[in-house]
Design a protein around this motif. Structure first.
Motif, PDB file in Angstrom:
ATOM      1  N   LEU A  43       0.846  -1.190   0.000  1.00  0.00           N
ATOM      2  CA  LEU A  43       0.000   0.000   0.000  1.00  0.00           C
ATOM      3  C   LEU A  43       0.884   1.243   0.000  1.00  0.00           C
ATOM      4  CD1 LEU A  43      -2.668  -1.065   2.641  1.00  0.00           C
ATOM      5  CD2 LEU A  43      -2.891  -1.105   0.156  1.00  0.00           C
ATOM      6  N   THR A  44       0.445   2.281  -0.671  1.00  0.00           N
ATOM      7  CA  THR A  44       1.223   3.518  -0.775  1.00  0.00           C
ATOM      8  C   THR A  44       0.380   4.695  -0.310  1.00  0.00           C
ATOM      9  OG1 THR A  44       0.519   4.190  -3.000  1.00  0.00           O
ATOM     10  CG2 THR A  44       2.280   2.515  -2.840  1.00  0.00           C
ATOM     11  N   PRO A  45       1.013   5.827   0.013  1.00  0.00           N
ATOM     12  CA  PRO A  45       0.241   7.022   0.363  1.00  0.00           C
ATOM     13  C   PRO A  45      -0.741   7.427  -0.736  1.00  0.00           C
ATOM     14  CG  PRO A  45       2.529   7.297   1.002  1.00  0.00           C
ATOM     15  CD  PRO A  45       2.462   6.025   0.204  1.00  0.00           C
ATOM     16  N   GLN A  46      -0.393   7.144  -1.989  1.00  0.00           N
ATOM     17  CA  GLN A  46      -1.298   7.510  -3.075  1.00  0.00           C
ATOM     18  C   GLN A  46      -2.612   6.737  -2.999  1.00  0.00           C
ATOM     19  OE1 GLN A  46       1.798   9.131  -6.441  1.00  0.00           O
ATOM     20  NE2 GLN A  46       0.832   7.184  -6.814  1.00  0.00           N
ATOM     21  N   ASP A  47      -2.567   5.525  -2.423  1.00  0.00           N
ATOM     22  CA  ASP A  47      -3.804   4.772  -2.232  1.00  0.00           C
ATOM     23  C   ASP A  47      -4.754   5.527  -1.302  1.00  0.00           C
ATOM     24  OD1 ASP A  47      -2.835   2.688  -3.830  1.00  0.00           O
ATOM     25  OD2 ASP A  47      -1.901   1.685  -2.116  1.00  0.00           O
ATOM     26  N   LEU A  48      -4.193   6.168  -0.281  1.00  0.00           N
ATOM     27  CA  LEU A  48      -5.019   6.940   0.646  1.00  0.00           C
ATOM     28  C   LEU A  48      -5.651   8.129  -0.059  1.00  0.00           C
ATOM     29  CD1 LEU A  48      -6.127   7.609   3.436  1.00  0.00           C
ATOM     30  CD2 LEU A  48      -3.917   8.681   3.985  1.00  0.00           C
ATOM     31  N   MET A 236       9.667  13.642  -2.761  1.00  0.00           N
ATOM     32  CA  MET A 236       8.227  13.480  -2.924  1.00  0.00           C
ATOM     33  C   MET A 236       7.878  12.946  -4.303  1.00  0.00           C
ATOM     34  SD  MET A 236       7.097  13.936  -0.042  1.00  0.00           S
ATOM     35  CE  MET A 236       5.487  13.462  -0.647  1.00  0.00           C
ATOM     36  N   ARG A 237       8.667  13.269  -5.301  1.00  0.00           N
ATOM     37  CA  ARG A 237       8.403  12.715  -6.633  1.00  0.00           C
ATOM     38  C   ARG A 237       8.675  11.204  -6.631  1.00  0.00           C
ATOM     39  NH1 ARG A 237      10.471  16.106 -11.638  1.00  0.00           N
ATOM     40  NH2 ARG A 237      12.516  15.583 -10.763  1.00  0.00           N
ATOM     41  N   GLU A 238       9.639  10.766  -5.821  1.00  0.00           N
ATOM     42  CA  GLU A 238       9.886   9.331  -5.684  1.00  0.00           C
ATOM     43  C   GLU A 238       8.759   8.653  -4.909  1.00  0.00           C
ATOM     44  OE1 GLU A 238      13.642   8.961  -3.758  1.00  0.00           O
ATOM     45  OE2 GLU A 238      14.762   9.980  -5.347  1.00  0.00           O
ATOM     46  N   GLU A 239       8.272   9.321  -3.850  1.00  0.00           N
ATOM     47  CA  GLU A 239       7.238   8.743  -3.000  1.00  0.00           C
ATOM     48  C   GLU A 239       5.871   8.710  -3.680  1.00  0.00           C
ATOM     49  OE1 GLU A 239       7.070   7.625   0.396  1.00  0.00           O
ATOM     50  OE2 GLU A 239       9.218   7.360   0.094  1.00  0.00           O
ATOM     51  N   CYS A 240       5.515   9.794  -4.330  1.00  0.00           N
ATOM     52  CA  CYS A 240       4.169   9.950  -4.903  1.00  0.00           C
ATOM     53  C   CYS A 240       4.282  10.498  -6.326  1.00  0.00           C
ATOM     54  CB  CYS A 240       3.330  10.898  -4.054  1.00  0.00           C
ATOM     55  SG  CYS A 240       3.064  10.361  -2.356  1.00  0.00           S
ATOM     56  N   PRO A 241       4.727   9.678  -7.265  1.00  0.00           N
ATOM     57  CA  PRO A 241       4.948  10.189  -8.630  1.00  0.00           C
ATOM     58  C   PRO A 241       3.698  10.743  -9.288  1.00  0.00           C
ATOM     59  CG  PRO A 241       5.122   7.786  -8.534  1.00  0.00           C
ATOM     60  CD  PRO A 241       5.101   8.269  -7.124  1.00  0.00           C
ATOM     61  N   ALA A 242       2.532  10.193  -8.968  1.00  0.00           N
ATOM     62  CA  ALA A 242       1.307  10.707  -9.584  1.00  0.00           C
ATOM     63  C   ALA A 242       0.913  12.068  -9.029  1.00  0.00           C
ATOM     64  CB  ALA A 242       0.165   9.712  -9.394  1.00  0.00           C
ATOM     65  N   LEU A 243       1.323  12.369  -7.795  1.00  0.00           N
ATOM     66  CA  LEU A 243       0.957  13.632  -7.161  1.00  0.00           C
ATOM     67  C   LEU A 243       2.020  14.712  -7.317  1.00  0.00           C
ATOM     68  CD1 LEU A 243      -0.628  12.285  -3.850  1.00  0.00           C
ATOM     69  CD2 LEU A 243      -1.794  13.064  -5.930  1.00  0.00           C
ATOM     70  N   PHE A 244       3.211  14.333  -7.772  1.00  0.00           N
ATOM     71  CA  PHE A 244       4.278  15.316  -7.968  1.00  0.00           C
ATOM     72  C   PHE A 244       4.908  15.195  -9.352  1.00  0.00           C
ATOM     73  CE2 PHE A 244       3.737  15.109  -3.442  1.00  0.00           C
ATOM     74  CZ  PHE A 244       3.948  16.403  -3.009  1.00  0.00           C
TER      75      PHE A 244
END
Length: 261
Positions: A43-48, A236-244
């Motif tokens: 699960l990733t933060p993007q799932d939240l 943050m681009r590594e953590e949440c590529p869709a959001l950054f």
């Protein structure tokens, strides 16, 4: 002797989802098919972010909301639409904690201007006694020999004062109460420059992070904070590529594809 340090960024905490609790809720509202698309072990933060957005419209699958006849299956596409529609409240559920290490109080004084969606715990020089003056010099300054000579001479004098004052106040003598140490240390910190290296834990949600990364990497921003938040942007681009992933980086400046999210 003046100790040169480099600002560093450590990402020390990120959102964690509970797969079973998500399942309990989704079973009740009829959205388990959405959960089945996720890997409970990855699960990733993007799932939240996706979950929060879909809850708003009950769009976990077609038919749950009579007004929703089709849904975006791809998470990246879904989150890009969140950004494009400026549905920024969804992003406030995702908070990340960073340790900003060896940053100056010049930087921290600017960073406290960003208050919404932020938590800060900073090293206190009322309690932490300085024995030296760690300092960051930008590359252009290090190339100026006369500037470095004069600057390090001043810093060396400040370091000498810290050591002298501690001895003068007898802070390391047996039996000195901590309240006395704190009082004298608070006085001594007044003789340290704003550029002294310090550290803090800085927590911010994704909505705030998007704003701060853009503002503090802009060409007119202070150079140390540009350096630090360029690194935050990379993390943050590594953590949440869709959001950054909508940012373009030009000469260190991070410009988002969608503003005012």
């Amino acid at each position: 002797m003046t100790r040169h340090v480099e600002p560093e960024v450590f990402l020390v905490a990120r959102p964690e989802l509970d797969f079973d609790e998500l399942g309990r809720y989704l079973e009740d509202v009829g959205g388990l098919s959405w959960l089945e698309r996720l890997d409970r072990d990855q699960l990733t933060p993007q799932d939240l972010a996706e979950f929060a957005g879909r809850l708003c419209y009950r769009s976990f699958e077609p038919g749950l909301n009579p007004n929703v006849t089709r849904i975006r299956q791809d998470q990246d596409a879904y989150l890009r639409n969140i950004l494009a529609s400026a549905h920024g409240s969804v992003l406030e559920h995702l908070s990340f904690s960073f340790v900003l290490h060896n940053v100056s109080r010049v930087l921290t004084h600017e960073l406290v201007r960003h208050r919404p969606g932020v938590a800060i715990s900073q090293e206190s020089l009322r309690y932490v006694r300085l024995s030296d003056i760690p300092f960051w010099f930008p590359e252009w300054a290090r190339e100026d020999a006369e500037l470095m000579k004069r600057a390090t001479e001043m810093l060396d004098r400040m370091e000498e004062f810290q050591i002298w004052a501690a001895d003068h106040f007898g802070l390391d003598e047996p039996g000195v109460e901590f309240a006395v140490k704190k009082h004298r240390t608070s006085f001594m910190r007044r003789f340290a420059p704003e550029g002294v290296a310090t550290g803090l834990v800085w927590t911010a949600n994704v909505r705030t992070l998007r704003n701060v990364i853009e503002a503090r990497t802009a060409p007119g921003a202070e150079e140390e904070i540009r350096l630090v938040f360029g690194r935050v942007g990379e993390l943050m681009r590594e953590e949440c590529p869709a959001l950054f992933g909508d940012y373009t980086v030009t000469d260190g400046a991070w410009a988002p594809g969608w503003r005012k999210v």
